[in-house]
Design a protein around this motif. Structure first.
Motif, PDB file in Angstrom:
ATOM      1  N   ARG A  33      -6.173 -67.499  79.613  1.00 53.26           N
ATOM      2  CA  ARG A  33      -6.163 -66.061  79.269  1.00 53.26           C
ATOM      3  C   ARG A  33      -6.771 -65.848  77.882  1.00 53.26           C
ATOM      4  NH1 ARG A  33      -4.527 -61.037  80.272  1.00 53.26           N
ATOM      5  NH2 ARG A  33      -3.711 -59.786  78.547  1.00 53.26           N
ATOM      6  N   GLN A  36     -10.475 -66.082  78.202  1.00 57.64           N
ATOM      7  CA  GLN A  36     -10.978 -64.880  78.872  1.00 57.64           C
ATOM      8  C   GLN A  36     -10.950 -63.686  77.923  1.00 57.64           C
ATOM      9  OE1 GLN A  36      -8.403 -64.656  82.317  1.00 57.64           O
ATOM     10  NE2 GLN A  36      -9.848 -65.834  83.584  1.00 57.64           N
ATOM     11  N   ILE A  62     -18.739 -66.770  80.986  1.00 55.44           N
ATOM     12  CA  ILE A  62     -17.995 -66.059  82.033  1.00 55.44           C
ATOM     13  C   ILE A  62     -17.727 -66.945  83.234  1.00 55.44           C
ATOM     14  CG2 ILE A  62     -18.144 -64.190  83.739  1.00 55.44           C
ATOM     15  CD1 ILE A  62     -19.415 -62.484  81.524  1.00 55.44           C
ATOM     16  N   GLU A  65     -14.875 -69.491  82.659  1.00 53.63           N
ATOM     17  CA  GLU A  65     -13.485 -69.070  82.421  1.00 53.63           C
ATOM     18  C   GLU A  65     -12.923 -68.127  83.480  1.00 53.63           C
ATOM     19  OE1 GLU A  65     -11.939 -70.714  80.319  1.00 53.63           O
ATOM     20  OE2 GLU A  65     -13.609 -71.551  79.188  1.00 53.63           O
ATOM     21  N   PHE A  66     -13.760 -67.540  84.290  1.00 56.29           N
ATOM     22  CA  PHE A  66     -13.280 -66.681  85.367  1.00 56.29           C
ATOM     23  C   PHE A  66     -13.585 -67.389  86.682  1.00 56.29           C
ATOM     24  CE2 PHE A  66     -13.712 -63.800  81.854  1.00 56.29           C
ATOM     25  CZ  PHE A  66     -12.671 -62.907  82.014  1.00 56.29           C
ATOM     26  N   GLU A  73     -10.739 -61.787  89.681  1.00 56.89           N
ATOM     27  CA  GLU A  73     -11.683 -62.604  88.931  1.00 56.89           C
ATOM     28  C   GLU A  73     -12.994 -62.774  89.699  1.00 56.89           C
ATOM     29  OE1 GLU A  73     -10.291 -66.134  86.969  1.00 56.89           O
ATOM     30  OE2 GLU A  73      -8.371 -65.198  86.486  1.00 56.89           O
ATOM     31  N   MET A 112     -13.601 -56.888  83.903  1.00 49.22           N
ATOM     32  CA  MET A 112     -12.861 -57.791  83.023  1.00 49.22           C
ATOM     33  C   MET A 112     -11.619 -57.100  82.463  1.00 49.22           C
ATOM     34  SD  MET A 112     -15.998 -59.582  81.011  1.00 49.22           S
ATOM     35  CE  MET A 112     -15.126 -60.976  80.336  1.00 49.22           C
TER      36      MET A 112
END
Length: 178
Positions: A33, A36, A62, A65-66, A73, A112
């Motif tokens: 988190r 992100q 991106i 991490e997603f 996500e 996001m």
């Protein structure tokens, strides 16, 4: 020993292990988190300056991490892919390209924000950034200087020289060798 005694012994022996595993799981979730959030905050802070190295770095993180494993996500990944696809499109008219770029970036940031539990609407994301006019002028000037120096170094442009303060026509010439 009864079953109750065995269960008590197992609970005493396993509880520290379970506690460590739960703590590691929660720490991992917190780290994900935080990464992100860093991406989101960086993109929000630089949304008016897409040439910023921080902006580019955040975009490039991106897909790290997603994850596409969750629906929310996956929406971020899909929006990122659409934005990235446009970044590589050099056939579109530049004015249309920039309008589309802003729209896709707003969509990405909105997705996001949803994943990270921020309540930003698209209008706020699009219109609430500050970018001084002087920054734009400075970027244009720096670009013009870079292009001019490159043309000069490539031989495509000459350096204009002007001689001023010519000596008078009747002034004696200095002797040779001085």
């Amino acid at each position: 020993m009864t079953l109750n005694d065995w269960l008590t012994i197992a609970a005493v022996l396993l509880s520290p292990l379970i506690a460590v595993q739960v703590t590691r799981y929660l720490d991992n979730k917190k780290e994900v988190r935080e990464r992100q959030l860093w991406i989101f905050k960086t993109l929000m802070a630089t949304r008016a300056s897409s040439m910023s190295p921080h902006h580019v770095e955040a975009l490039n993180r991106i897909d790290l991490e997603f994850k596409a494993s969750s629906k929310k996500e996956k929406d971020v990944i899909d929006a990122w892919k659409a934005y990235l696809d446009l970044m590589g499109d050099d056939k579109m008219d530049p004015s249309q390209w920039n309008v589309r770029r802003v729209d896709l970036l707003v969509e990405l940031l909105h997705k996001m924000a949803t994943v990270l539990d921020y309540s930003f609407d698209k209008t706020t994301i699009k219109n609430s950034s500050y970018y001084p006019r002087g920054f734009g002028a400075m970027e244009e000037e720096q670009g013009a200087i870079r292009r001019g120096v490159k043309e000069l170094l490539d031989g495509g442009r000459a350096l204009p020289l002007y001689v001023t303060n010519f000596p008078p026509a009747d002034a004696p010439l200095p002797p040779l060798g001085e």
